[in-house]
Scaffold this motif. Structure first.
Motif, PDB file in Angstrom:
ATOM      1  N   SER A  12      -9.944  10.860 -76.910  1.00  0.00           N
ATOM      2  CA  SER A  12     -10.183  10.450 -77.973  1.00  0.00           C
ATOM      3  C   SER A  12     -11.755  11.159 -78.851  1.00  0.00           C
ATOM      4  N   TYR A  13     -11.629  11.364 -80.145  1.00  0.00           N
ATOM      5  CA  TYR A  13     -12.772  11.822 -80.628  1.00  0.00           C
ATOM      6  C   TYR A  13     -13.681  10.393 -81.149  1.00  0.00           C
ATOM      7  N   LEU A  14     -14.844  10.844 -81.193  1.00  0.00           N
ATOM      8  CA  LEU A  14     -15.974   9.783 -81.528  1.00  0.00           C
ATOM      9  C   LEU A  14     -15.206   9.356 -82.695  1.00  0.00           C
ATOM     10  N   ASN A  15     -15.690   7.761 -82.740  1.00  0.00           N
ATOM     11  CA  ASN A  15     -15.598   7.052 -83.967  1.00  0.00           C
ATOM     12  C   ASN A  15     -14.027   7.233 -84.494  1.00  0.00           C
ATOM     13  N   ARG A  16     -13.085   7.669 -83.802  1.00  0.00           N
ATOM     14  CA  ARG A  16     -11.691   7.745 -83.817  1.00  0.00           C
ATOM     15  C   ARG A  16     -10.902   6.452 -83.190  1.00  0.00           C
ATOM     16  N   LYS A  17     -10.123   5.584 -83.812  1.00  0.00           N
ATOM     17  CA  LYS A  17      -9.348   4.510 -83.218  1.00  0.00           C
ATOM     18  C   LYS A  17      -8.181   5.149 -82.406  1.00  0.00           C
ATOM     19  N   PRO A  19      -6.037   7.494 -80.339  1.00  0.00           N
ATOM     20  CA  PRO A  19      -6.514   8.712 -79.341  1.00  0.00           C
ATOM     21  C   PRO A  19      -5.976   9.867 -79.982  1.00  0.00           C
ATOM     22  N   ALA A  20      -6.697  11.030 -79.804  1.00  0.00           N
ATOM     23  CA  ALA A  20      -6.181  12.401 -80.358  1.00  0.00           C
ATOM     24  C   ALA A  20      -5.090  13.038 -79.363  1.00  0.00           C
ATOM     25  N   LEU A  21      -5.120  12.457 -77.988  1.00  0.00           N
ATOM     26  CA  LEU A  21      -4.016  12.879 -76.834  1.00  0.00           C
ATOM     27  C   LEU A  21      -3.965  11.624 -76.100  1.00  0.00           C
ATOM     28  N   GLY A  38       4.148  21.428 -83.477  1.00  0.00           N
ATOM     29  CA  GLY A  38       3.839  20.074 -83.906  1.00  0.00           C
ATOM     30  C   GLY A  38       3.248  19.951 -85.454  1.00  0.00           C
ATOM     31  N   HIS A  39       3.314  18.918 -85.907  1.00  0.00           N
ATOM     32  CA  HIS A  39       2.766  18.928 -87.231  1.00  0.00           C
ATOM     33  C   HIS A  39       1.103  18.988 -87.184  1.00  0.00           C
ATOM     34  N   THR A  40       0.444  19.045 -88.201  1.00  0.00           N
ATOM     35  CA  THR A  40      -0.999  19.186 -88.446  1.00  0.00           C
ATOM     36  C   THR A  40      -1.223  17.697 -88.004  1.00  0.00           C
ATOM     37  N   GLY A  41      -2.237  18.031 -87.074  1.00  0.00           N
ATOM     38  CA  GLY A  41      -3.020  16.751 -86.515  1.00  0.00           C
ATOM     39  C   GLY A  41      -2.302  16.015 -85.363  1.00  0.00           C
ATOM     40  N   SER A  42      -1.277  16.632 -84.736  1.00  0.00           N
ATOM     41  CA  SER A  42      -0.708  16.246 -83.716  1.00  0.00           C
ATOM     42  C   SER A  42      -1.341  16.285 -82.481  1.00  0.00           C
ATOM     43  N   GLY A  43      -2.433  17.063 -82.157  1.00  0.00           N
ATOM     44  CA  GLY A  43      -2.987  17.069 -81.082  1.00  0.00           C
ATOM     45  C   GLY A  43      -3.061  18.401 -80.482  1.00  0.00           C
ATOM     46  N   LYS A  44      -2.314  19.550 -81.107  1.00  0.00           N
ATOM     47  CA  LYS A  44      -2.168  20.951 -80.419  1.00  0.00           C
ATOM     48  C   LYS A  44      -3.624  21.468 -79.865  1.00  0.00           C
ATOM     49  N   SER A  45      -4.609  21.492 -81.039  1.00  0.00           N
ATOM     50  CA  SER A  45      -5.843  22.241 -80.821  1.00  0.00           C
ATOM     51  C   SER A  45      -6.504  21.369 -79.648  1.00  0.00           C
ATOM     52  N   THR A  46      -6.505  20.055 -79.864  1.00  0.00           N
ATOM     53  CA  THR A  46      -7.453  19.178 -78.761  1.00  0.00           C
ATOM     54  C   THR A  46      -6.646  19.613 -77.337  1.00  0.00           C
ATOM     55  N   LEU A  47      -5.534  19.726 -77.173  1.00  0.00           N
ATOM     56  CA  LEU A  47      -4.818  20.020 -75.889  1.00  0.00           C
ATOM     57  C   LEU A  47      -5.187  21.315 -75.343  1.00  0.00           C
TER      58      LEU A  47
HETATM   59  N1  ADP Z   1     -13.719  17.162 -84.187  1.00  0.00           N
HETATM   60  C1  ADP Z   1     -13.048  16.053 -84.376  1.00  0.00           C
HETATM   61  N2  ADP Z   1     -13.343  14.923 -85.089  1.00  0.00           N
HETATM   62  C2  ADP Z   1     -12.759  13.820 -85.049  1.00  0.00           C
HETATM   63  N3  ADP Z   1     -11.481  13.993 -85.117  1.00  0.00           N
HETATM   64  C3  ADP Z   1     -10.892  15.060 -84.903  1.00  0.00           C
HETATM   65  C4  ADP Z   1     -11.583  16.093 -84.535  1.00  0.00           C
HETATM   66  N4  ADP Z   1     -10.795  17.352 -84.167  1.00  0.00           N
HETATM   67  C5  ADP Z   1      -9.369  16.838 -84.563  1.00  0.00           C
HETATM   68  N5  ADP Z   1      -9.540  15.478 -84.797  1.00  0.00           N
HETATM   69  C6  ADP Z   1      -8.400  14.549 -84.974  1.00  0.00           C
HETATM   70  O1  ADP Z   1      -7.829  14.472 -83.790  1.00  0.00           O
HETATM   71  C7  ADP Z   1      -6.357  14.623 -84.034  1.00  0.00           C
HETATM   72  C8  ADP Z   1      -5.710  15.910 -83.460  1.00  0.00           C
HETATM   73  O2  ADP Z   1      -6.284  16.833 -83.931  1.00  0.00           O
HETATM   74  P1  ADP Z   1      -5.792  18.441 -83.563  1.00  0.00           P
HETATM   75  O3  ADP Z   1      -5.715  18.548 -82.053  1.00  0.00           O
HETATM   76  O4  ADP Z   1      -6.801  19.390 -84.447  1.00  0.00           O
HETATM   77  O5  ADP Z   1      -4.447  18.787 -84.134  1.00  0.00           O
HETATM   78  P2  ADP Z   1      -3.603  19.924 -84.438  1.00  0.00           P
HETATM   79  O6  ADP Z   1      -4.183  20.943 -83.726  1.00  0.00           O
HETATM   80  O7  ADP Z   1      -2.189  19.905 -84.128  1.00  0.00           O
HETATM   81  O8  ADP Z   1      -3.498  20.260 -85.985  1.00  0.00           O
HETATM   82  C9  ADP Z   1      -6.172  14.387 -85.387  1.00  0.00           C
HETATM   83  O9  ADP Z   1      -5.910  12.976 -85.934  1.00  0.00           O
HETATM   84  C10 ADP Z   1      -7.380  15.024 -85.818  1.00  0.00           C
HETATM   85  O10 ADP Z   1      -7.605  14.370 -87.189  1.00  0.00           O
END
Ligand code: ADP
Ligand code: MG
Length: 282
Positions: A12-17, A19-21, A38-47
């Motif tokens: 989970s990112y800070l201040n986000r309810k 979870p990103a994954l 997966g769509h934008t915001g689905s968690g690909k970059s986080t993974l």
């Molecule tokens: N640095 C960040 N701070 C807070 N929330 C983030 C940050 N980066 C990504 N998110 C949130 O985490 C979720 C997953 O994002 P991300 O992994 O970037 O998705 P994708 O790469 O699939 O577009 C989204 O809801 C995004 O808004």
């Protein structure tokens, strides 16, 4: 060469309810070409950031080869993941900074503490790998075309000789020719034995190059499958807002019209199927 394994990983990112994954389980075999879609915001970059040790899991473990990290891991342990993994960020050319191409590519290898000679050879090899003329080495990276700048940035990652290469939407914003050249390079790196993780919105790239495809949706892994299975499942595609590659659509439409042919993933496969039926060569 390393296998990559994620077990019950959440983040989970800070201040986000939300979870990103959430509770993600995934194995990426050594030497595979895995597409992450997966769509934008689905968690690909986080993974992929977790796999590169850029962020620490809130739960679960991540293993790359013999290195494992978990919730208690320190920064130095996370950094160990990076010894195996090279990460080409989105729009990597935005991170170019040095006054010459050579210095920019040398930055990573120098930080690994390599000798001057070893760095020089690595820079040269990386330039050749990405198909850039050695004459460009002494130029400013900022004088190059967009496609060339991106190649320099990729060369900077390749120079560190990673066994696993992550590319986050590497062809975004490139014209058709630069896109084709870059995908040829990625394909070549894969054939050379590297494990490739490719984040992409281009289903044609998935169909043509990947052997494994991971579909993300709202921080969850929806499916981990093959391109063949994904693209023949219209429901799954629709539920995840994914397109079908043109060759898949066409082979399905021909099937509907009573033509007996298998589902084809690429235009090449489709023409191989059609040519003999139209009186051409096998
Ligand atoms: N640095 C960040 N701070 C807070 N929330 C983030 C940050 N980066 C990504 N998110 C949130 O985490 C979720 C997953 O994002 P991300 O992994 O970037 O998705 P994708 O790469 O699939 O577009 C989204 O809801 C995004 O808004
Ligand atoms: Mg992303």
């Amino acid at each position: 060469m390393p296998e990559i394994k994620l077990t019950d990983v959440s983040f989970s990112y800070l201040n986000r309810k939300e979870p990103a994954l959430a509770k993600l389980n995934l194995t990426i075999p050594d030497g595979s070409f895995t597409a992450i879609v997966g769509h934008t915001g689905s968690g690909k970059s986080t993974l992929v950031s977790l796999i590169d040790g850029l962020i620490k899991p809130a739960a679960g473990t991540i293993t790359v080869g013999t290195t494992s990290v978990g919730t208690d891991s320190k920064k130095t342990e996370l950094a160990k993941l990076r010894q195996h993994v090279g990460f080409v960020f989105q729009f990597p050319e935005q991170q170019l900074f040095a006054e010459t191409v050579e210095k920019d590519i040398a930055f990573g290898p120098e930080n690994l503490g390599w000798s001057e000679e070893k760095v020089k050879a690595a820079v040269h090899n990386a330039l050749v790998q990405v198909g850039l003329n050695a004459e460009l080495a002494s130029r400013s990276p900022f004088m190059l075309s967009g496609g060339q700048m991106r190649r320099v940035a990729i060369a900077g990652v390749l120079a560190m000789q990673p066994e696993v290469l992550i590319l986050d939407e590497p062809t975004a914003g490139l014209d058709a020719q630069s896109t084709a050249q870059l995908m040829d390079l990625v394909d070549h790196l894969h054939r050379d034995g590297r494990t490739i993780l490719l984040i992409t919105h281009q289903m044609e790239q998935v169909a043509r190059f990947a052997d494994q495809v991971v579909v993300m949706n709202h921080g969850r892994l929806m499916v981990d499958t093959t391109p063949e299975k994904l693209f023949s499942d219209s429901r799954l595609l629709a539920a995840n807002h994914l397109d079908q590659p043109a060759a898949v659509r066409m082979s399905q439409q021909l099937q509907e019209k009573g033509i007996d042919l298998p589902l084809t993933l690429t235009i090449k496969q489709l023409s191989e199927q059609l040519a003999p039926r139209l009186g051409g060569k096998e």
